[in-house]
Scaffold this active site. Structure first.
Site, PDB file in Angstrom:
ATOM      1  N   GLU A 115       0.824  -1.211   0.000  1.00 21.60           N
ATOM      2  CA  GLU A 115       0.000   0.000   0.000  1.00 21.60           C
ATOM      3  C   GLU A 115       0.861   1.264   0.000  1.00 21.60           C
ATOM      4  OE1 GLU A 115      -4.143  -0.854   2.094  1.00 21.60           O
ATOM      5  OE2 GLU A 115      -2.476  -1.615   3.304  1.00 21.60           O
ATOM      6  N   GLU A 135      -4.364  -9.471   3.294  1.00 20.98           N
ATOM      7  CA  GLU A 135      -5.290  -9.181   4.388  1.00 20.98           C
ATOM      8  C   GLU A 135      -6.497 -10.120   4.425  1.00 20.98           C
ATOM      9  OE1 GLU A 135      -3.205  -5.202   3.603  1.00 20.98           O
ATOM     10  OE2 GLU A 135      -3.875  -6.939   2.442  1.00 20.98           O
TER      11      GLU A 135
END
Length: 261
Positions: A115, A135
């Site tokens: 990210e 995730e």
């Protein structure tokens, strides 16, 4: 005294930020994020620094994700008001930085590592690196901007596959899908990142700033509006001393010297 979780050094016109929690694969904690924010702000304000390079300490990881021991101890509202608020603010600051940024991905860039990567301008990845958004395997999904930025930077079908499966991809695959610029032998990664930074650092810092703003702002506009925005910004560039220095140097067959004015 414990060592800082973020190391900052200046090498000529290059500011180097090193995420420094190798014992936990450079996992992102709230204190680390605040240190990282301070390091970025310092380099933004330092007129000596023209390009910012970001890397990770240790042999295994660039950033292996968020600090799960911290995250699991929080409920949703506390997470929203604390960690999520800070990481979104910080990553947006990297994305909006007027100075060019380069990622030197020395190892795993997972979760928050990928990210952050999505917010940096140029991405060099070591041949041993792995990237991904795992995730979903933890009952989560990318929540530091990844679910939105990845869809805008690679083909949506590829972005969805990466997020739905949580699988890691190799450095070569990251380049193939447009997530990174190129693969570099790990032993040569920092030398190549610094050489690239120096190549950019000799350009006009003011024109790079205006170019970055034109690219960033135009990306969210319809094409006719983006073209009009470009027309306005390039007209501003022609009012700079650096633009006239660059053109004069070309005509006079000499090296331009850009001062940022």
């Amino acid at each position: 005294m414990s060592e800082s979780s973020v190391l900052s050094t200046v090498d000529g016109p290059i500011g180097l930020i090193t995420i420094n929690r190798p014992a936990v694969h450079n996992a992102l904690s709230t204190p680390l994020l605040l240190e990282l924010e301070n390091a970025l702000i310092a380099f933004e304000q330092d007129e000596r620094v023209r390009v910012i390079v970001v890397t990770g300490a240790g042999e295994k990881a660039f950033i292996a994700g968020g600090d799960l021991s911290e995250m699991s101890a929080r409920d949703g509202l506390a997470h929203y008001l604390d960690f999520a608020e800070i990481i979104h603010r910080l990553f947006r600051r990297f994305e909006s930085c007027d100075k060019p940024t380069i990622a030197a991905v020395n190892g795993w860039a997972l979760g928050g590592g990928t990210e952050l990567l999505l917010c940096l301008d140029i991405r060099l990845v070591a041949d041993t690196a792995q990237l991904g958004l795992p995730e979903i395997n933890l009952g989560l999904f990318p929540g530091a901007g990844g679910s939105q930025r990845l869809m805008r930077q690679v083909a949506p079908c590829m972005a969805k596959e990466l997020m739905f499966t949580g699988e890691r991809i190799s450095a070569g695959e990251a380049v193939r899908i447009g997530l990174a610029n190129r693969v570099v032998p790990k032993a040569e990664l920092m030398d190549e990142a610094m050489a690239l930074a120096r190549k950019i650092a000799v350009k006009s810092p003011l024109v790079l700033k205006l170019l970055k703003r034109a690219l960033r702002d135009g990306a969210d506009m319809p094409l006719p509006s983006a073209l009009a925005h470009e027309q306005a910004v390039i007209s501003l560039v022609l009012d700079t001393q650096d633009a006239h220095e660059g053109m004069s140097a070309f005509l006079e067959k000499r090296q331009a010297v850009f001062t940022g004015r």
